[in-house]
Write a protein that holds these residues in place. Sequence first.
Motif, PDB file in Angstrom:
ATOM      1  N   PRO A   4       0.829  -1.213   0.000  1.00 36.49           N
ATOM      2  CA  PRO A   4       0.000   0.000   0.000  1.00 36.49           C
ATOM      3  C   PRO A   4       0.862   1.261   0.000  1.00 36.49           C
ATOM      4  CG  PRO A   4      -0.604  -1.504   1.806  1.00 36.49           C
ATOM      5  CD  PRO A   4       0.693  -1.972   1.254  1.00 36.49           C
ATOM      6  N   VAL A   5       0.380   2.284  -0.664  1.00 37.96           N
ATOM      7  CA  VAL A   5       0.996   3.612  -0.608  1.00 37.96           C
ATOM      8  C   VAL A   5      -0.086   4.591  -0.174  1.00 37.96           C
ATOM      9  CG1 VAL A   5       2.198   5.433  -1.851  1.00 37.96           C
ATOM     10  CG2 VAL A   5       2.618   3.053  -2.458  1.00 37.96           C
ATOM     11  N   VAL A   6       0.069   5.141   1.018  1.00 37.83           N
ATOM     12  CA  VAL A   6      -0.900   6.091   1.561  1.00 37.83           C
ATOM     13  C   VAL A   6      -0.476   7.497   1.162  1.00 37.83           C
ATOM     14  CG1 VAL A   6      -1.919   7.049   3.662  1.00 37.83           C
ATOM     15  CG2 VAL A   6      -1.485   4.587   3.495  1.00 37.83           C
ATOM     16  N   PHE A   7      -1.353   8.202   0.454  1.00 43.00           N
ATOM     17  CA  PHE A   7      -1.090   9.562   0.021  1.00 43.00           C
ATOM     18  C   PHE A   7      -1.811  10.537   0.949  1.00 43.00           C
ATOM     19  CE2 PHE A   7      -0.538   7.080  -3.882  1.00 43.00           C
ATOM     20  CZ  PHE A   7       0.668   7.589  -4.362  1.00 43.00           C
ATOM     21  N   ILE A   8      -1.083  11.550   1.432  1.00 41.48           N
ATOM     22  CA  ILE A   8      -1.647  12.517   2.368  1.00 41.48           C
ATOM     23  C   ILE A   8      -1.501  13.920   1.794  1.00 41.48           C
ATOM     24  CG2 ILE A   8      -1.642  13.377   4.728  1.00 41.48           C
ATOM     25  CD1 ILE A   8      -0.196  10.870   5.600  1.00 41.48           C
ATOM     26  N   HIS A   9      -2.628  14.574   1.540  1.00 35.05           N
ATOM     27  CA  HIS A   9      -2.580  15.921   0.991  1.00 35.05           C
ATOM     28  C   HIS A   9      -2.373  16.945   2.090  1.00 35.05           C
ATOM     29  CE1 HIS A   9      -6.549  17.291   2.380  1.00 35.05           C
ATOM     30  NE2 HIS A   9      -7.032  16.098   2.075  1.00 35.05           N
ATOM     31  N   GLY A  10      -2.033  18.155   1.690  1.00 30.05           N
ATOM     32  CA  GLY A  10      -1.850  19.245   2.632  1.00 30.05           C
ATOM     33  C   GLY A  10      -3.018  20.203   2.629  1.00 30.05           C
ATOM     34  N   GLY A  72      -5.748  -0.250   9.671  1.00 28.40           N
ATOM     35  CA  GLY A  72      -6.721  -1.076   8.982  1.00 28.40           C
ATOM     36  C   GLY A  72      -6.203  -1.730   7.715  1.00 28.40           C
ATOM     37  N   LEU A  73      -4.947  -1.457   7.345  1.00 29.57           N
ATOM     38  CA  LEU A  73      -4.373  -2.048   6.142  1.00 29.57           C
ATOM     39  C   LEU A  73      -3.815  -3.438   6.436  1.00 29.57           C
ATOM     40  CD1 LEU A  73      -2.450   1.088   4.763  1.00 29.57           C
ATOM     41  CD2 LEU A  73      -4.702   0.228   4.051  1.00 29.57           C
ATOM     42  N   ASP A  74      -3.656  -4.229   5.400  1.00 35.83           N
ATOM     43  CA  ASP A  74      -3.150  -5.592   5.560  1.00 35.83           C
ATOM     44  C   ASP A  74      -1.646  -5.628   5.786  1.00 35.83           C
ATOM     45  OD1 ASP A  74      -5.671  -6.713   5.264  1.00 35.83           O
ATOM     46  OD2 ASP A  74      -5.481  -6.879   3.085  1.00 35.83           O
ATOM     47  N   SER A  75      -0.942  -4.585   5.410  1.00 34.49           N
ATOM     48  CA  SER A  75       0.505  -4.546   5.601  1.00 34.49           C
ATOM     49  C   SER A  75       0.954  -3.105   5.793  1.00 34.49           C
ATOM     50  CB  SER A  75       1.234  -5.173   4.408  1.00 34.49           C
ATOM     51  OG  SER A  75       0.931  -4.481   3.210  1.00 34.49           O
ATOM     52  N   LYS A  76       2.147  -2.946   6.363  1.00 36.12           N
ATOM     53  CA  LYS A  76       2.682  -1.604   6.597  1.00 36.12           C
ATOM     54  C   LYS A  76       2.903  -0.907   5.260  1.00 36.12           C
ATOM     55  CE  LYS A  76       5.801  -0.963   9.845  1.00 36.12           C
ATOM     56  NZ  LYS A  76       7.112  -0.842  10.571  1.00 36.12           N
ATOM     57  N   PRO A  77       2.433   0.346   5.128  1.00 35.60           N
ATOM     58  CA  PRO A  77       2.497   1.019   3.833  1.00 35.60           C
ATOM     59  C   PRO A  77       3.730   1.891   3.659  1.00 35.60           C
ATOM     60  CG  PRO A  77       1.203   2.332   5.317  1.00 35.60           C
ATOM     61  CD  PRO A  77       1.657   1.116   6.112  1.00 35.60           C
ATOM     62  N   VAL A  78       3.924   2.309   2.441  1.00 35.09           N
ATOM     63  CA  VAL A  78       4.708   3.494   2.132  1.00 35.09           C
ATOM     64  C   VAL A  78       3.793   4.694   2.389  1.00 35.09           C
ATOM     65  CG1 VAL A  78       5.782   4.802   0.235  1.00 35.09           C
ATOM     66  CG2 VAL A  78       6.095   2.306   0.407  1.00 35.09           C
ATOM     67  N   VAL A  79       4.351   5.807   2.878  1.00 33.15           N
ATOM     68  CA  VAL A  79       3.563   7.015   3.114  1.00 33.15           C
ATOM     69  C   VAL A  79       4.187   8.169   2.342  1.00 33.15           C
ATOM     70  CG1 VAL A  79       2.668   8.639   4.821  1.00 33.15           C
ATOM     71  CG2 VAL A  79       2.847   6.206   5.396  1.00 33.15           C
ATOM     72  N   ILE A  80       3.369   8.843   1.547  1.00 34.64           N
ATOM     73  CA  ILE A  80       3.811   9.984   0.746  1.00 34.64           C
ATOM     74  C   ILE A  80       2.911  11.169   1.074  1.00 34.64           C
ATOM     75  CG2 ILE A  80       4.111  10.904  -1.578  1.00 34.64           C
ATOM     76  CD1 ILE A  80       4.656   8.102  -2.561  1.00 34.64           C
ATOM     77  N   GLY A  81       3.505  12.282   1.487  1.00 39.35           N
ATOM     78  CA  GLY A  81       2.713  13.439   1.864  1.00 39.35           C
ATOM     79  C   GLY A  81       3.285  14.729   1.326  1.00 39.35           C
ATOM     80  N   HIS A  82       2.411  15.705   1.112  1.00 39.41           N
ATOM     81  CA  HIS A  82       2.792  17.008   0.563  1.00 39.41           C
ATOM     82  C   HIS A  82       2.416  18.111   1.529  1.00 39.41           C
ATOM     83  CE1 HIS A  82       1.458  20.609  -1.952  1.00 39.41           C
ATOM     84  NE2 HIS A  82       2.770  20.618  -2.043  1.00 39.41           N
ATOM     85  N   SER A  83       3.336  19.037   1.780  1.00 38.76           N
ATOM     86  CA  SER A  83       3.100  20.208   2.608  1.00 38.76           C
ATOM     87  C   SER A  83       2.737  19.777   4.039  1.00 38.76           C
ATOM     88  CB  SER A  83       2.025  21.090   1.967  1.00 38.76           C
ATOM     89  OG  SER A  83       1.986  22.361   2.564  1.00 38.76           O
ATOM     90  N   PHE A  84       1.556  20.120   4.550  1.00 44.40           N
ATOM     91  CA  PHE A  84       1.192  19.600   5.870  1.00 44.40           C
ATOM     92  C   PHE A  84       1.023  18.081   5.819  1.00 44.40           C
ATOM     93  CE2 PHE A  84       0.807  23.804   7.524  1.00 44.40           C
ATOM     94  CZ  PHE A  84       0.936  23.646   8.896  1.00 44.40           C
ATOM     95  N   GLY A  85       0.703  17.552   4.647  1.00 38.24           N
ATOM     96  CA  GLY A  85       0.707  16.100   4.479  1.00 38.24           C
ATOM     97  C   GLY A  85       2.106  15.526   4.609  1.00 38.24           C
ATOM     98  N   GLY A  86       3.122  16.296   4.192  1.00 38.04           N
ATOM     99  CA  GLY A  86       4.501  15.868   4.388  1.00 38.04           C
ATOM    100  C   GLY A  86       4.896  15.868   5.847  1.00 38.04           C
ATOM    101  N   LEU A  87       4.417  16.862   6.593  1.00 34.57           N
ATOM    102  CA  LEU A  87       4.617  16.857   8.044  1.00 34.57           C
ATOM    103  C   LEU A  87       3.954  15.631   8.657  1.00 34.57           C
ATOM    104  CD1 LEU A  87       5.174  18.026  10.888  1.00 34.57           C
ATOM    105  CD2 LEU A  87       3.080  19.385  10.611  1.00 34.57           C
ATOM    106  N   LEU A  88       2.697  15.369   8.280  1.00 34.87           N
ATOM    107  CA  LEU A  88       1.982  14.208   8.818  1.00 34.87           C
ATOM    108  C   LEU A  88       2.690  12.909   8.458  1.00 34.87           C
ATOM    109  CD1 LEU A  88      -1.577  15.491   7.923  1.00 34.87           C
ATOM    110  CD2 LEU A  88      -0.778  15.046  10.254  1.00 34.87           C
ATOM    111  N   ALA A  89       3.230  12.820   7.246  1.00 31.26           N
ATOM    112  CA  ALA A  89       3.964  11.621   6.847  1.00 31.26           C
ATOM    113  C   ALA A  89       5.163  11.392   7.756  1.00 31.26           C
ATOM    114  CB  ALA A  89       4.403  11.745   5.391  1.00 31.26           C
ATOM    115  N   GLN A  90       5.863  12.458   8.112  1.00 28.14           N
ATOM    116  CA  GLN A  90       7.015  12.326   9.006  1.00 28.14           C
ATOM    117  C   GLN A  90       6.589  11.965  10.429  1.00 28.14           C
ATOM    118  OE1 GLN A  90      10.296  15.478   7.865  1.00 28.14           O
ATOM    119  NE2 GLN A  90       8.277  16.272   7.312  1.00 28.14           N
ATOM    120  N   ILE A  91       5.464  12.510  10.875  1.00 29.61           N
ATOM    121  CA  ILE A  91       4.945  12.139  12.193  1.00 29.61           C
ATOM    122  C   ILE A  91       4.637  10.646  12.233  1.00 29.61           C
ATOM    123  CG2 ILE A  91       2.971  12.391  13.751  1.00 29.61           C
ATOM    124  CD1 ILE A  91       2.856  15.354  12.932  1.00 29.61           C
TER     125      ILE A  91
END
Length: 273
Positions: A4-10, A72-91
């Motif tokens: 899985p790749v979880v995308f997080i917008h800002g 809730g995912l079946d496996s640990k994902p990659v996380v990609i975030g932009h702007s505040f989504g990038g902050l959330l990805a690092q958190i």
Amino acid sequence: MSTPVVFIHGLWLLESSWDRWAEFFAERGYEPVQPGWPDDPETVEEANAHPEVFAGKTVGQVADHFADVIAGLDSKPVVIGHSFGGLLAQILAGRGLSRATVALSPAPFRGVLPLPISSLRSAAPVLTNPLNRHRAVPLTFDQFRYAFANAVSLEEAKELYETYAVPAPGAPLFQAATANLNPWTEVKVDTDNPERGPLLIISGAKDHTVPWALSNAAYKQQQDNPGITEIVSVERGHALTIDSGWREVAETALAFVDRALGRSDEGMSPASN
């Protein structure tokens, strides 16, 4: 099983801003996940008609929301975030919830000290009025042009504004602005967690909102983590995930993720500036 790749917008965007990225990663064997922030409307039109739904969301609430999504995912994902989504990805990476993380033009966290003038100007539509902490705040076209679309033509800037721009909660910007003054802030990253995994920060060389000084300071806070930590600069502005150069940026992110997950013959490289 696909990773899985979880995308997080800002701020000022919806999860639909990742649609082309999701398709791009799906074509390369990944499973894209685009949850959006809590209570995000389905469309830009709905978001602009009902801005109140964005008000009051804090960084901690949104981070916990995405942690629940990952649980809730079946496996640990990659996380990609932009702007505040990038902050959330690092958190989330700091909580050990990501196999590999890409933070694009990430909003600053506690310990990131530079205060570039262009960043202050980009945040001014929210921060100049304390009442905006509890409101949803839209950007005018001129404000969007400066903060997001300064590196593209006027015609493209107008198209991006009409296609993607929505109101945003004011609270996260106030939280970020005071993070270094508040020991209990939610805007903090566990930079030392050995379970963080590989991290790439992508900085836009023409970014007004999160210029190189901020991205590089975030990198320096994390470069001693046991996980590989890299930073690269691309000739884009803050709209680097949605503008006409998005594919080149996505290819940079994909190449890192492939290496991090052992899907290429290249070894993980040291940080590059």
